[in-house]
Write a protein that holds these residues in place. Structure first.
Motif, short mmCIF file in Angstrom:
data_model
loop_
_atom_site.label_atom_id
_atom_site.label_comp_id
_atom_site.label_asym_id
_atom_site.label_seq_id
_atom_site.Cartn_x
_atom_site.Cartn_y
_atom_site.Cartn_z
N SER A 72 0.83 -1.22 0.00
CA SER A 72 0.00 0.00 0.00
C SER A 72 0.86 1.26 0.00
O SER A 72 0.40 2.31 -0.44
N THR A 73 2.09 1.16 0.46
CA THR A 73 2.96 2.35 0.50
C THR A 73 3.53 2.70 -0.88
O THR A 73 4.02 3.81 -1.07
N ILE A 74 3.47 1.76 -1.83
CA ILE A 74 3.98 2.04 -3.17
C ILE A 74 2.85 2.09 -4.20
O ILE A 74 3.09 2.04 -5.41
N LEU A 75 1.64 2.23 -3.72
CA LEU A 75 0.47 2.34 -4.59
C LEU A 75 0.31 3.78 -5.06
O LEU A 75 0.48 4.72 -4.27
N ARG A 76 0.00 3.94 -6.35
CA ARG A 76 -0.18 5.29 -6.89
C ARG A 76 -1.37 5.27 -7.85
O ARG A 76 -1.62 4.29 -8.54
N ARG A 77 -2.08 6.40 -7.88
CA ARG A 77 -3.17 6.59 -8.84
C ARG A 77 -2.61 7.37 -10.03
O ARG A 77 -1.98 8.41 -9.86
N GLU A 78 -2.83 6.86 -11.21
CA GLU A 78 -2.34 7.46 -12.43
C GLU A 78 -3.31 8.53 -12.94
O GLU A 78 -4.50 8.51 -12.58
N PRO A 79 -2.84 9.46 -13.78
CA PRO A 79 -3.73 10.50 -14.31
C PRO A 79 -4.94 9.95 -15.05
O PRO A 79 -6.00 10.57 -15.06
N ASP A 80 -4.83 8.74 -15.64
CA ASP A 80 -5.96 8.15 -16.35
C ASP A 80 -6.94 7.45 -15.43
O ASP A 80 -7.92 6.86 -15.87
N GLY A 81 -6.68 7.49 -14.10
CA GLY A 81 -7.57 6.86 -13.12
C GLY A 81 -7.16 5.46 -12.73
O GLY A 81 -7.69 4.90 -11.78
N GLY A 82 -6.21 4.86 -13.47
CA GLY A 82 -5.74 3.53 -13.13
C GLY A 82 -4.83 3.56 -11.90
O GLY A 82 -4.44 4.62 -11.41
N HIS A 83 -4.50 2.38 -11.42
CA HIS A 83 -3.64 2.25 -10.25
C HIS A 83 -2.42 1.42 -10.61
O HIS A 83 -2.52 0.48 -11.41
N VAL A 84 -1.30 1.75 -10.00
CA VAL A 84 -0.05 1.02 -10.21
C VAL A 84 0.70 0.88 -8.90
O VAL A 84 0.53 1.68 -7.97
N LEU A 85 1.51 -0.16 -8.86
CA LEU A 85 2.52 -0.30 -7.81
C LEU A 85 3.80 0.19 -8.45
O LEU A 85 4.16 -0.26 -9.55
N VAL A 86 4.49 1.14 -7.80
CA VAL A 86 5.62 1.78 -8.44
C VAL A 86 6.83 1.81 -7.51
O VAL A 86 6.70 2.01 -6.31
N THR A 87 7.99 1.53 -8.11
CA THR A 87 9.28 1.65 -7.43
C THR A 87 10.14 2.52 -8.35
O THR A 87 9.72 2.85 -9.45
N PRO A 88 11.34 2.85 -7.94
CA PRO A 88 12.18 3.66 -8.84
C PRO A 88 12.47 2.98 -10.19
O PRO A 88 12.78 3.65 -11.16
#
Length: 188
Positions: free
Chosen positions: A67-83
Motif C-alpha cells: 500500500s505504500t507504493i500504490l499510486r493513482r495514475e492521471p488516467d484513473g488507473g492504479h499502479v505499484l511503483v518503485t524507482p
C-alpha cells in the motif's frame, strides 16, 4: 525490518494521531517515473482484500508494504511503483477501507480521524475531504487518503457519520472535521 504494530485508535488522542501521521514517511511514488513493466497480477477487492494471482494475501504486513507504493495514475488507473518498475493493479472500488473512526469536538470544532484497513491514519479536512456518492446500493462515502487514492468508508463507520450529521443541527445534514464541512448528500 519488522513493521510497527498497528495503532489502537481508541487509545489515541487526535493530537497523537496527527503526530503519528506527520511522522509516517512514505516513499515518494509521485516522483518515480519508470516505464510500465506489466501487470502485477494483483487485485484489491471492494472490501479492501488484496489478492495475488486470485488468492488473498494473508500477511497484513505485506499488504501494508504494498500500500505504500500504490499510486493513482492521471488516467484513473492504479499502479505499484518503485524507482525501477511500474506494475498495473486492479482496484474494484477504492484501494483502502476506513474501518474505524474517532471523533473529538462538536460542530465546527470537530475533528474526525479514521483508521484504514492498512493501519494508516487519516484526519478528514480540506486536504483529506469526505465525499458521498449515491448508487443503487445506497450512499457510499469516500475519504481522500493521498495523491488521488481514496478509502471507502465502511458501512458501520458511515452510520456513525450519519448519526453525527443528524445530531449536528446544520441546515444541510453533514459533518465537520478540521474546519471543513462535508454534506452527507452527493453534490448535484
Amino acid at each position: 525490518m519488522p513493521m510497527e504494530p498497528l495503532p489502537d485508535l481508541a487509545t489515541l488522542s487526535l493530537p497523537e494521531i496527527a503526530r503519528l501521521v506527520e511522522e509516517r514517511r512514505l516513499p515518494p511514488v509521485d516522483q518515480w517515473q519508470p516505464a510500465h513493466c506489466g501487470d502485477s497480477e494483483m487485485r484489491i477487492a471492494r472490501d479492501g482484500t488484496w489478492y495475488h494471482q486470485g488468492s488473498p494475501i494473508g500477511r497484513p504486513a505485506m499488504v501494508r508494504l504494498f500500500s505504500t507504493i500504490l499510486r493513482r495514475e492521471p488516467d484513473g488507473g492504479h499502479v505499484l511503483v518503485t524507482p525501477v518498475e511500474k506494475l498495473s493493479i486492479e482496484v474494484e472500488d477504492a484501494p483502502f477501507v476506513a474501518v474505524e473512526m474517532k471523533a473529538e469536538g462538536k460542530g465546527r470544532d470537530a475533528r474526525l480521524a479514521f483508521r484504514l484497513n492498512t493501519g494508516d491514519l487519516v484526519t478528514a479536512g480540506a486536504a483529506n475531504p469526505l465525499r458521498f456518492v449515491e448508487d443503487d446500493d445506497g450512499p457510499r462515502p469516500y475519504l481522500h487518503v493521498r495523491g488521488g487514492l481514496e478509502a471507502l468508508v465502511a458501512r458501520s463507520v458511515y452510520y456513525e457519520l450519519a448519526e453525527r450529521a443528524l445530531a449536528g443541527g446544520d441546515p444541510v445534514p453533514g459533518v465537520w472535521s478540521d474546519g471543513a464541512f462535508f454534506p452527507l448528500e452527493p453534490a448535484a
